[in-house]
Design a protein around this motif. Structure first.
Motif, PDB file in Angstrom:
ATOM      1  N   THR A  77      60.835  -9.580  23.252  1.00 26.41           N
ATOM      2  CA  THR A  77      60.879  -8.189  23.317  1.00 26.41           C
ATOM      3  C   THR A  77      60.452  -7.545  24.779  1.00 26.41           C
ATOM      4  OG1 THR A  77      59.882  -8.091  21.090  1.00 26.41           O
ATOM      5  CG2 THR A  77      59.711  -6.161  22.359  1.00 26.41           C
ATOM      6  N   SER A  78      59.727  -8.518  25.490  1.00 22.65           N
ATOM      7  CA  SER A  78      59.398  -7.932  26.899  1.00 22.65           C
ATOM      8  C   SER A  78      60.506  -8.047  27.706  1.00 22.65           C
ATOM      9  CB  SER A  78      58.266  -9.011  27.337  1.00 22.65           C
ATOM     10  OG  SER A  78      57.144  -8.681  26.601  1.00 22.65           O
ATOM     11  N   VAL A  79      61.376  -9.029  27.623  1.00 21.64           N
ATOM     12  CA  VAL A  79      62.586  -9.344  28.303  1.00 21.64           C
ATOM     13  C   VAL A  79      63.599  -7.968  28.138  1.00 21.64           C
ATOM     14  CG1 VAL A  79      64.550 -10.866  28.812  1.00 21.64           C
ATOM     15  CG2 VAL A  79      62.248 -11.810  28.828  1.00 21.64           C
ATOM     16  N   ASN A  88      67.867   1.744  33.202  1.00 22.07           N
ATOM     17  CA  ASN A  88      67.509   3.181  32.588  1.00 22.07           C
ATOM     18  C   ASN A  88      68.302   3.455  31.144  1.00 22.07           C
ATOM     19  OD1 ASN A  88      66.032   4.241  34.733  1.00 22.07           O
ATOM     20  ND2 ASN A  88      67.867   4.644  35.921  1.00 22.07           N
ATOM     21  N   ASN A  89      68.177   2.487  30.251  1.00 24.87           N
ATOM     22  CA  ASN A  89      68.784   2.603  29.024  1.00 24.87           C
ATOM     23  C   ASN A  89      67.739   3.113  28.015  1.00 24.87           C
ATOM     24  OD1 ASN A  89      70.195   2.643  26.501  1.00 24.87           O
ATOM     25  ND2 ASN A  89      70.977   0.567  26.887  1.00 24.87           N
ATOM     26  N   THR A  90      67.411   4.368  27.605  1.00 24.18           N
ATOM     27  CA  THR A  90      66.200   4.691  26.847  1.00 24.18           C
ATOM     28  C   THR A  90      66.627   4.463  25.547  1.00 24.18           C
ATOM     29  OG1 THR A  90      66.917   7.029  26.911  1.00 24.18           O
ATOM     30  CG2 THR A  90      65.279   6.548  28.564  1.00 24.18           C
ATOM     31  N   LYS A  91      67.718   4.475  25.015  1.00 22.16           N
ATOM     32  CA  LYS A  91      68.013   3.990  23.628  1.00 22.16           C
ATOM     33  C   LYS A  91      68.018   2.883  23.395  1.00 22.16           C
ATOM     34  CE  LYS A  91      71.138   7.881  22.493  1.00 22.16           C
ATOM     35  NZ  LYS A  91      72.632   8.089  21.894  1.00 22.16           N
ATOM     36  N   GLY A  92      68.345   1.713  24.274  1.00 24.05           N
ATOM     37  CA  GLY A  92      68.422   0.562  24.244  1.00 24.05           C
ATOM     38  C   GLY A  92      66.758   0.109  24.154  1.00 24.05           C
ATOM     39  N   VAL A  93      65.806   0.707  24.928  1.00 24.12           N
ATOM     40  CA  VAL A  93      64.464   0.396  25.023  1.00 24.12           C
ATOM     41  C   VAL A  93      64.075   0.796  23.418  1.00 24.12           C
ATOM     42  CG1 VAL A  93      62.188   1.180  25.833  1.00 24.12           C
ATOM     43  CG2 VAL A  93      64.060   0.762  27.283  1.00 24.12           C
ATOM     44  N   SER A  94      64.311   2.164  23.000  1.00 25.95           N
ATOM     45  CA  SER A  94      63.747   2.440  21.732  1.00 25.95           C
ATOM     46  C   SER A  94      64.334   1.390  20.720  1.00 25.95           C
ATOM     47  CB  SER A  94      64.431   3.774  21.538  1.00 25.95           C
ATOM     48  OG  SER A  94      63.866   4.769  22.443  1.00 25.95           O
ATOM     49  N   LYS A  95      65.672   1.007  20.679  1.00 26.42           N
ATOM     50  CA  LYS A  95      66.140   0.282  19.769  1.00 26.42           C
ATOM     51  C   LYS A  95      65.396  -1.142  19.568  1.00 26.42           C
ATOM     52  CE  LYS A  95      70.478  -1.884  18.183  1.00 26.42           C
ATOM     53  NZ  LYS A  95      71.900  -2.163  18.302  1.00 26.42           N
ATOM     54  N   SER A 100      61.751  -4.715  17.091  1.00 28.06           N
ATOM     55  CA  SER A 100      60.409  -5.786  17.229  1.00 28.06           C
ATOM     56  C   SER A 100      59.430  -5.112  16.260  1.00 28.06           C
ATOM     57  CB  SER A 100      59.989  -5.565  18.691  1.00 28.06           C
ATOM     58  OG  SER A 100      58.838  -6.574  18.748  1.00 28.06           O
ATOM     59  N   ALA A 101      59.292  -3.988  16.249  1.00 28.97           N
ATOM     60  CA  ALA A 101      57.809  -3.375  15.291  1.00 28.97           C
ATOM     61  C   ALA A 101      58.412  -3.799  13.868  1.00 28.97           C
ATOM     62  CB  ALA A 101      57.720  -1.817  15.372  1.00 28.97           C
TER      63      ALA A 101
END
Length: 104
Positions: A77-79, A88-95, A100-101
C-alpha cells in the motif's frame, strides 16, 4: 521551519503533533496483540494443562501469519500510494487506499 533543541538533545518541530497523532494509534495496534494473547491464555487456562499447552503453537502460528500478511499489505500500500502521489494521480491514491481498507 522552526526547530528548538531541548535539554535531552531532541529537536522539537512543528510536525510533532502530527507525528504523535499518527504514532498513538500505531502504538495501540502494537499493544493489542499481547493483550489478546493474555486474555486467550487466561480463558484457555481454565480448561486445563493440555488446552493451555496447545494454545502456544496456535498463538505463535496466528501471530506469524498475521504479521506477515499485515506487513505485505502495509508495504504494498505504501509503495502504490507513493507511486500515485508522485504522479499526482489522486484517483489512483483513492483506489489503492480503498482496496487496502477492504483487504484489511
Amino acid at each position: 521551519r522552526k526547530s528548538v533543541k531541548n535539554v535531552i538533545g531532541f529537536t522539537k518541530s512543528e510536525y510533532d503533533a502530527e507525528i504523535f497523532s499518527l504514532a498513538l494509534p500505531t502504538l495501540g495496534a502494537v499493544l493489542i496483540d499481547p493483550c489478546l494473547s493474555l486474555v486467550d491464555t487466561a480463558f484457555v487456562g481454565k480448561l486445563g494443562a493440555v488446552a493451555l499447552g496447545s494454545i502456544g503453537p496456535c498463538t505463535a502460528l496466528f501471530n506469524f501469519i498475521f504479521a506477515t500478511a499485515s506487513t505485505v499489505l502495509m508495504v504494498s500500500t505504501s509503495v502504490l500510494v507513493a507511486k500515485h502521489k508522485a504522479s499526482n494521480n489522486t484517483k489512483g491514491v483513492s483506489k489503492v487506499i480503498a482496496i487496502s481498507a477492504f483487504l484489511s
